[in-house]
Structure formats: C-alpha cells, structure tokens
Design a protein around this motif. Sequence first.
Motif, PDB file in Angstrom:
ATOM      1  N   UNK A  68       5.472  -1.618   2.893  1.00 47.48           N
ATOM      2  CA  UNK A  68       4.778  -0.389   2.493  1.00 47.48           C
ATOM      3  C   UNK A  68       5.673   0.427   1.565  1.00 47.48           C
ATOM      4  N   UNK A  69       5.062   1.398   0.907  1.00 51.00           N
ATOM      5  CA  UNK A  69       5.802   2.222  -0.041  1.00 51.00           C
ATOM      6  C   UNK A  69       5.552   3.697   0.246  1.00 51.00           C
ATOM      7  N   UNK A  70       6.603   4.504   0.133  1.00 49.63           N
ATOM      8  CA  UNK A  70       6.368   5.947   0.115  1.00 49.63           C
ATOM      9  C   UNK A  70       7.260   6.602  -0.920  1.00 49.63           C
ATOM     10  N   UNK A  71       7.056   7.874  -1.117  1.00 46.85           N
ATOM     11  CA  UNK A  71       7.661   8.549  -2.256  1.00 46.85           C
ATOM     12  C   UNK A  71       8.732   9.537  -1.829  1.00 46.85           C
ATOM     13  N   UNK A 125       0.845  -1.196   0.000  1.00 51.68           N
ATOM     14  CA  UNK A 125       0.000   0.000   0.000  1.00 51.68           C
ATOM     15  C   UNK A 125       0.884   1.252   0.000  1.00 51.68           C
ATOM     16  N   UNK A 126       0.320   2.337  -0.474  1.00 51.57           N
ATOM     17  CA  UNK A 126       1.115   3.544  -0.736  1.00 51.57           C
ATOM     18  C   UNK A 126       0.839   4.626   0.293  1.00 51.57           C
ATOM     19  N   UNK A 136      -6.516   1.020  -4.908  1.00 51.53           N
ATOM     20  CA  UNK A 136      -7.544   0.496  -3.982  1.00 51.53           C
ATOM     21  C   UNK A 136      -8.018   1.548  -2.967  1.00 51.53           C
ATOM     22  N   UNK A 137      -7.044   2.279  -2.390  1.00 46.69           N
ATOM     23  CA  UNK A 137      -7.420   3.277  -1.381  1.00 46.69           C
ATOM     24  C   UNK A 137      -8.164   4.446  -2.037  1.00 46.69           C
ATOM     25  N   UNK A 149       4.260   9.759   3.309  1.00 45.90           N
ATOM     26  CA  UNK A 149       4.688   9.225   4.606  1.00 45.90           C
ATOM     27  C   UNK A 149       3.536   8.902   5.523  1.00 45.90           C
ATOM     28  N   UNK A 150       2.348   8.837   4.977  1.00 47.54           N
ATOM     29  CA  UNK A 150       1.154   8.603   5.779  1.00 47.54           C
ATOM     30  C   UNK A 150       0.058   7.988   4.907  1.00 47.54           C
TER      31      UNK A 150
END
Length: 384
Positions: A57-60, A34-35, A274-275, A39-40
């Motif tokens: 998890x993934x963040x940018x 999930x993205x 999905x989110x 950071x949240x």
Amino acid sequence: MTLQFELLQGEAQSARLGRLHTPHGSVQTPAFMPVATRGMMRGIFPQQLRPMGVEMALCNSFHLYARPGVEVVQKLGGVHGMLAWDGPILTDSGGFQVFSLGALNQVHKDGVEVEHPIYGGKINWTPKLAFETQAGLAPDVAMLLDICPDKPLDQKICADAVQRTVEWARIQRDLHDQRGGASSGQAQFAIVQGGVFGDLREQCAKQLVEMEFDGYAIGGVSVGEGHEAMMKGVEHSCPYLPLQQARYLMGVGTPQDLVEGVARGIDMFDCVFPARAGRFGTALTDQGRLHLLNAKFKDDARPIDPECDCEGCLSKVPRGALRAGFKSKELLPPILVSLHNLHYIQKLMQRMRTAIADGSFAQLRMNILRSYLPARLAELERNA
Ligand SMILES: [Zn+2]
C-alpha cells in the motif's frame, strides 16, 4: 532485512515478472499499490485488501506530516499501525502533492514553500524534512523529494527540475547513509524527471543510478500530458535504469496505462484513480467504463459487473439502485463501486502476471486496449 528485487522473467523494456522482498513481506510484480493518502483508504476496510490481492500500500508523507503529525503516527505504530496493515508500505515524499498545490513558483534552492493544507501558514518542505518525516513514519520504502513540474512539455522547466531533483537526491542519499543506509530497515527510491525529453530523462536517470538507490521511479507523468507523452517519458527512462532493480511508474492506474506501462518494463504502480472513479459512479470492467449515473442504468437489475466476484458485486445491489443511491448521496454506492474497481485492478495485475508467465501477455494487452484505448490497439495492429 533490506529490500531486494528479484527479476524472475523479462528484460529492460518488455513485460517483466519479479518479486520485491521487503521487511514486511514479498510483493509479486507487476504490482498496483492502492493509495491511502492520509493513512486511510476511503471506505475500504484494511482486512478487505489482502483478499482482493493487494500486497503493498501507499500513503503520503506530506499529508501525514500535516495531520496527525509524525509523533502521533509513531505512537500509533508508524504507518503500519496507522493503516492497520502489516504488509509492505511505500510513502511518497509529497513532491507531487506539493506541486499540485501550485507551489512550483515557490521552489527555492533548499526546498519548497508550501501552504499548510490544514492550519494555513507556510511549511518549508525541504529534502531533509521529507527524509526525516519518512524516517519517522517508518515505511518499507521512502521516496525522495523531487521537483515534479506540471508542464512536462516545457523543456526549460523540465531541465531546471532535473537539475534540482539530482541535487536534492544527493542530499537525501547522504542522509540515508548517515542513518545506516539499508541497515536502517528502510529502502530509498529515486525519481527520474525530464518530462517528454529523451536527453533530460537519460541525464537524470544516469545521474541518479550513479548514486545507487534501492529502486527507481518515473515521475512527472500523468500530469495531464496524455497517454502518448506519458509513455514517451517511460520509454526515455527505462533503458537507463538497472535491469535488476524495481521500476515504479508514479500516479498511473487506468487499465490502459497499466497494460502499456507493464509492456514497457514497469514493475510497480500507484494511483487514486480506481477508487476515485468508483466514488463518482464509474465502474471498470473488461467491457470498458460503466458510468452508473447514466440514465440507461435506471432500471438495470444486474450487479455492477456480473462477471466479478468482489464483495461489491456479490452484494447483488443492482446498478439501478446504485444509480439512485449515488443521486441521493447514500454512503454505500461509492464504497461498493470503489471496492469493485480496486478489486478489478488487482485482478488485472494478477492476470497480467499470469499472462507474462504463460506467454499470452500480448493477447491480454490487446483485449484491454480494445475496451479502453482502441486507437492504440489499431496502431499496434498496423505495426504487427
Ligand atoms: Zn466487482
């Protein structure tokens, strides 16, 4: 500890089972990340992730560079502190985001000029800056900065993107070595570009594989080219990637794209879909998408998905109440439906892993396609 991928079952271009070992624990693959772009997660508590089956998890990195900045993230305990998540994290290099901000024509030899998304002014986002930002953020896996064209059907644009992607990969590989390579505690994944063109995908994959990265992603997909073209990009890339290393299909996360990606040998996925779909009132179920804003749900007293045991469905908030809540911009409906969708996708990954292990993956694939992509199901049945 360095990153290792263990292939438990499967081959180069068929559904495979594996385990990705990282400094923050292991991940069963195929896996969906999930993205948490900035950071949240939107509306999802960190402690809700593990119970729904999330392992990574993934963040940018580009967005975190822009705000709150690398130094602040470091003071908060790196990306793990920022997300309040002690499992594995992968950071994207920002390539996709930079180009989705319309920066393709701002590319120069050494990087890309992009507008600061918060403060205005220009950022010169270079391979070195993307590398250093991720070194500072301290994820388990850092992605290379690549060129992600938004026109995967244009051969000239894709060929230029491949050339620059490979040049930048070399720069970032050298920086990684200077930092100690695997002993830095951070793994580095390269990204195969080349649009829908087999020769470009092959050329890009081979040149990247020569540089020996820890894993490989397939990029430049899911940019509006459609399901079939996307899967062509996958089929043109997978044969040239090392069998024993993780393959990650970037930005892909609808049920039909996930089963079709897994069927072609993909181990990892991420997507905001999905989110985001949940926030806009669309629920994912085995019967297909439910558009909860549709008038037919007005007095529907059932929960989002009566078959589901996620917190959103167990809350028993009726579809009709969610519909009314969406219309009056209540906070709860987007949260409950996002939660349900993430749970649905994680359960789908778990069902795919079980099905690969017990030999029933083909059946599960058909079932998902029946609800989500009947045209593809008909094609598979014709060829069976
Ligand atoms: Zn649910």
